[in-house]
Design a protein around this motif. Structure first.
Motif, short mmCIF file in Angstrom:
data_model
loop_
_atom_site.label_atom_id
_atom_site.label_comp_id
_atom_site.label_asym_id
_atom_site.label_seq_id
_atom_site.Cartn_x
_atom_site.Cartn_y
_atom_site.Cartn_z
N TYR A 196 40.88 68.22 -80.92
CA TYR A 196 40.27 68.19 -79.58
C TYR A 196 41.13 67.41 -78.61
O TYR A 196 41.14 67.70 -77.40
N GLY A 197 41.88 66.43 -79.12
CA GLY A 197 42.84 65.74 -78.24
C GLY A 197 43.88 66.71 -77.71
O GLY A 197 44.25 66.67 -76.52
N HIS A 198 44.37 67.61 -78.58
CA HIS A 198 45.29 68.66 -78.12
C HIS A 198 44.61 69.56 -77.09
O HIS A 198 45.22 69.94 -76.08
N VAL A 199 43.36 69.92 -77.36
CA VAL A 199 42.63 70.81 -76.45
C VAL A 199 42.50 70.19 -75.07
O VAL A 199 42.74 70.85 -74.04
N LEU A 200 42.12 68.91 -75.03
CA LEU A 200 41.98 68.23 -73.74
C LEU A 200 43.30 68.24 -72.97
O LEU A 200 43.33 68.49 -71.77
#
Length: 253
Positions: free
Chosen positions: A50-54
């Motif tokens: 989710y860090g990558h997604v953000l």
């Protein structure tokens, strides 16, 4: 959207995502013998991705989706490449840095219950993010440092990352991380055949290259700090936790 634009990635089917997550969790539980470690790795995986997604959504690569791969892990996929290599570096390192937040509730449950297995879970989360920083394809470290090495000399990124990849594969085989070694070995062979993925966009400036190295080292330090914090109550001292962590990674015996 332009008529000739590729269709948007709708993401992994929810049923397959649930099945993949269950298979991955069961595999980790079987290998580790601990449902808490399995839970930690799954939670750490999703927070990491989710860090990558953000970051992908922030830098114009979204809307990004998370995919879970049975017995392996997961990855985030954007809709388009980054507009600059600097955005690609930040996106790559956003996963390990953001992923460390997953350790917070495990520290919290340990502080409330005193059960040290929750610390082992926090350590597992730190390791998920730390191993991802290895500069070997397809891990985040290779995507973060690849543009920096290409800035030093064209082609250096491919040579260096393949060499590092082979070293990491050997490390995995020697220290019992067989599944990781197999996956990285496949990635190294693919890199030899196809070369590193080209993110496109504007290349790094000299200033951005230095910032990339600094951000990479800061990410390493943050992951190591969380690992030491998780191990210190178990080892009794910071020195003991460092020694245990190095031994776990196969650097001391």
């Amino acid at each position: 959207m332009p008529a000739d634009a590729p269709p948007l990635d709708k993401g992994q089917h929810p049923v397959w995502a649930i099945v993949s997550t269950a298979l991955l969790a069961g595999f980790i539980w079987f290998v580790s013998g601990s449902w808490i470690v399995a839970l930690a790795v799954i939670v750490g995986l999703f927070v990491h991705e989710y860090g990558h997604v953000l970051a992908m959504n922030r830098y114009g690569m979204g809307p990004a989706r998370i995919y879970v791969v049975p017995f392996f892990g997961g990855y985030a996929r954007g809709q388009r490449p980054p507009q600059s290599q600097w955005d690609g570096v930040k996106m790559s390192l956003a996963g390990p840095l953001f992923g460390l937040l997953a350790a917070v509730p495990f520290f919290g449950v340990w502080s409330l219950t005193g059960q040290t297995e929750w610390l082992v879970g926090a350590f597992a989360i730190a390791m998920v993010n730390l191993i991802n920083l290895a500069p070997a394809p397809p891990l985040d470290g290779s995507r973060a440092l690849g543009p920096v090495m290409a800035k030093v000399h064209p082609g250096l990124d491919k040579i260096a990352l393949v060499i590092v990849g082979l070293v990491v594969v050997a490390w995995g085989l020697l220290n019992g991380f067989y599944f990781l070694a197999i996956i990285l070995g496949i990635a190294v062979v693919g890199t030899l055949k196809r070369g590193l993925p080209q993110e496109g966009g504007r290349v790094l400036t000299v200033r951005e290259a230095w910032f990339s190295v600094g951000l990479f080292l800061a990410s390493l330090a943050a992951c190591a700090a969380v690992a030491v914090a998780a191990l210190t109550p178990l080892a009794g001292s910071i020195e003991g936790s460092v020694a245990f962590g190095l031994n776990y990674l196969g650097f001391t015996r």
